[in-house]
Design an enzyme around this catalytic site. Structure first.
Site, PDB file in Angstrom:
ATOM      1  N   SER A 181      94.973  90.818 125.450  1.00 43.48           N
ATOM      2  CA  SER A 181      94.389  90.756 124.111  1.00 43.48           C
ATOM      3  C   SER A 181      93.168  91.670 124.054  1.00 43.48           C
ATOM      4  O   SER A 181      93.306  92.872 124.251  1.00 43.48           O
ATOM      5  CB  SER A 181      94.035  89.297 123.758  1.00 43.48           C
ATOM      6  OG  SER A 181      93.570  89.202 122.441  1.00 43.48           O
ATOM      7  N   HIS A 207      98.017  91.345 121.686  1.00 45.42           N
ATOM      8  CA  HIS A 207      97.640  90.812 120.383  1.00 45.42           C
ATOM      9  C   HIS A 207      97.166  91.956 119.489  1.00 45.42           C
ATOM     10  O   HIS A 207      96.154  92.600 119.765  1.00 45.42           O
ATOM     11  CB  HIS A 207      96.513  89.779 120.528  1.00 45.42           C
ATOM     12  CG  HIS A 207      96.921  88.554 121.267  1.00 45.42           C
ATOM     13  ND1 HIS A 207      96.019  87.716 121.895  1.00 45.42           N
ATOM     14  CD2 HIS A 207      98.145  88.004 121.498  1.00 45.42           C
ATOM     15  CE1 HIS A 207      96.661  86.711 122.467  1.00 45.42           C
ATOM     16  NE2 HIS A 207      97.953  86.867 122.236  1.00 45.42           N
ATOM     17  N   ASP A 303      95.932  81.979 125.493  1.00 39.96           N
ATOM     18  CA  ASP A 303      97.342  82.330 125.327  1.00 39.96           C
ATOM     19  C   ASP A 303      97.877  82.932 126.623  1.00 39.96           C
ATOM     20  O   ASP A 303      97.282  83.839 127.197  1.00 39.96           O
ATOM     21  CB  ASP A 303      97.506  83.331 124.179  1.00 39.96           C
ATOM     22  CG  ASP A 303      98.964  83.610 123.851  1.00 39.96           C
ATOM     23  OD1 ASP A 303      99.805  82.735 124.126  1.00 39.96           O
ATOM     24  OD2 ASP A 303      99.247  84.695 123.316  1.00 39.96           O
TER      25      ASP A 303
END
Length: 359
Positions: A181, A207, A303
C-alpha cells in the site's frame, strides 16, 4: 501533537472544502491554502508543513515540478490530489515515482459533493501520510466524526471461503503473490524490474484507485523484463508475467486444470480495501498451497495479515519487508504479529530472493 497541512490547488472550491474538512479534525492544523506553488513556497518560508496536499495541473508551476523541488530541498509527505483522467493518471504515477506517498482522486464535476462524501478517508490519508518515512521514500525513488467507530471491517470470507486444508495442488509450478500500500508504488518500481523473464507468475495488489492501475501497469511494463499488465479475468499467471489488480476490483487466483488464472471480481471492501491483499492471499493459499511465495510490503493498516497467515498455514513461503526499508511499517508488522511470516527482509533482499526463483 497536531499534523500541520498546506493545501496547494488552483480550484477555489477544492481549497475551501479541503480546508474546512481538514480543520474539523482536532489533530490536524491547516496552515493555509495556496492557489499555486509560487504562493505555496512563500507560505512555506514562514512555516514548513508536516504534509502537503498538492494538485498536479496548476498555473505558473505544475505540481510535479513543485514536488521535485520539495524532495530536493526538504523531503515532505505529499498527497497528490488528481483528476480521474488518463492524463491525470499518468502524471500522478510520475509524482508517486518522484516521492509522493498517496493519491486523492477528484472528479471533473461535483467536486464539492465528492470531497465532502470522502471526508473521513481524506482525513485519514493525511494522518497516515504524516507517519511516512521520507528518507526511505527518497532512497527507493532514487534506486467526534473522525474519532467515531470505523466502518465494519469485512474479512475475505465475503469473497471466498477460507482454505479447508483439503485442496489438491496438482502442479509444482510456483506462483508469487505480493501485497502493498503506502510506499508500494516506489517499492514495486524497484523490485519488479529486478525479476528475470524466467521468474514464476506474479500477482500484485497495490492499493490504488481505479483508472490508475492500468497506467501503473503500463509504466511498470516499460521498466521490466517480465510482462506487466492490469489483470483481467482469464489471464494466465505463467512464468514471466506479472498481473496488477485493477483499482476498485478484487483479484483472485484460481485453477484451470494445472494452470493458475486470474479472476477479477466485484465485491465489498475487505479489510477496508478493494482490491484487498487478504483476498488475493487467501485465493493463493487455496489454489497453490506450498507452491506459493507470499510477500507483504510497505503499507498502512492490516490488510494482508490474515491472508498471509492462511498462506503460511497452507505451506507457502511467506516474507515481510523489514521496518528499516518500509515507508510505513504497518501491514508487514501486522502480518508478523499474526504469526504468518517466515522471514523478514529488506526490500533489496526480497528482490534478490525473488530473482533467484524460477517458474
Amino acid at each position: 501533537m497536531s499534523v500541520s497541512v498546506l493545501i496547494v490547488d488552483d480550484s477555489a472550491v477544492v481549497r475551501e472544502v479541503l480546508s474546512q474538512m481538514l480543520s474539523s479534525a482536532p489533530d490536524i492544523e491547516v496552515l493555509g491554502a495556496a492557489p499555486d506553488p509560487i504562493f505555496a513556497m512563500t507560505r512555506m518560508k514562514q512555516r514548513w508543513p508536516d504534509v502537503i496536499v498538492l494538485d498536479i495541473e496548476m498555473p505558473r508551476m505544475d505540481g510535479l515540478t513543485f514536488l521535485r523541488k520539495i524532495m530536493d530541498e526538504r523531503p515532505t509527505p505529499v498527497i497528490i490530489c488528481s483528476s480521474l483522467t488518463e492524463k491525470g493518471a499518468r502524471i500522478t504515477l510520475d509524482a508517486l515515482a518522484a516521492g509522493a506517498v498517496a493519491i486523492i482522486t477528484k472528479p471533473a464535476l461535483n467536486q464539492r459533493a465528492f470531497l465532502l462524501e470522502a471526508a473521513k478517508e481524506l482525513v485519514q490519508e493525511v494522518r497516515d501520510a504524516a507517519r511516512a518515512k521520507m528518507g526511505v521514500v527518497k532512497r527507493i525513488s532514487q534506486g467526534a466524526a473522525e474519532h467515531a467507530p470505523p466502518a465494519p471491517k469485512l474479512t475475505a470470507d465475503v469473497v471466498l471461503e477460507a482454505p479447508s486444508g483439503l485442496e489438491k495442488y496438482r502442479t509444482t509450478e510456483k506462483i508469487i503473490a505480493i501485497g502493498t500500500s503506502t510506499g508500494g508504488t516506489q517499492a514495486l518500481e524497484y523490485l519488479l524490474p529486478k525479476l528475470p523473464a524466467t521468474c514464476p507468475g506474479v500477482a500484485v495488489v497495490q492499493h490504488m484507485p481505479e483508472k490508475f492501475t492500468a497506467s501503473f501497469a503500463e509504466r511498470l511494463n516499460r521498466l521490466c523484463r517480465v510482462e506487466v499488465k492490469e489483470a483481467q479475468t482469464g489471464d494466465r499467471l505463467i512464468s514471466g508475467v506479472a498481473l496488477i489488480a485493477p483499482g476498485g476490483k478484487h483479484l483472485l487466483v484460481k485453477r484451470n486444470g494445472a494452470q493458475y488464472v486470474a479472476d477479477v471480481k466485484d465485491g465489498p471492501l475487505v479489510s477496508r480495501h478493494r482490491p484487498s491483499v487478504d483476498v488475493l492471499f487467501r485465493s493463493v493459499a487455496v489454489c497453490a498451497g506450498g507452491n506459493a511465495i507470499g510477500v507483504i510490503m510497505t503499507g498502512m493498516g492490516d490488510d494482508g495479515a490474515r491472508g498471509m497467515r492462511e498462506m503460511h498455514d497452507a505451506g507457502a513461503r511467506t516474507v515481510a519487508q523489514d521496518e528499516e526499508s518500509c515507508v510505513v511499517f504497518g501491514m508487514p508488522a501486522e502480518a508478523i504479529n499474526h504469526g504468518g511470516v517466515d522471514e523478514v527482509m529488506s526490500l533489496e533482499r526480497i528482490a534478490h530472493m525473488l530473482a533467484g526463483i524460477r517458474g
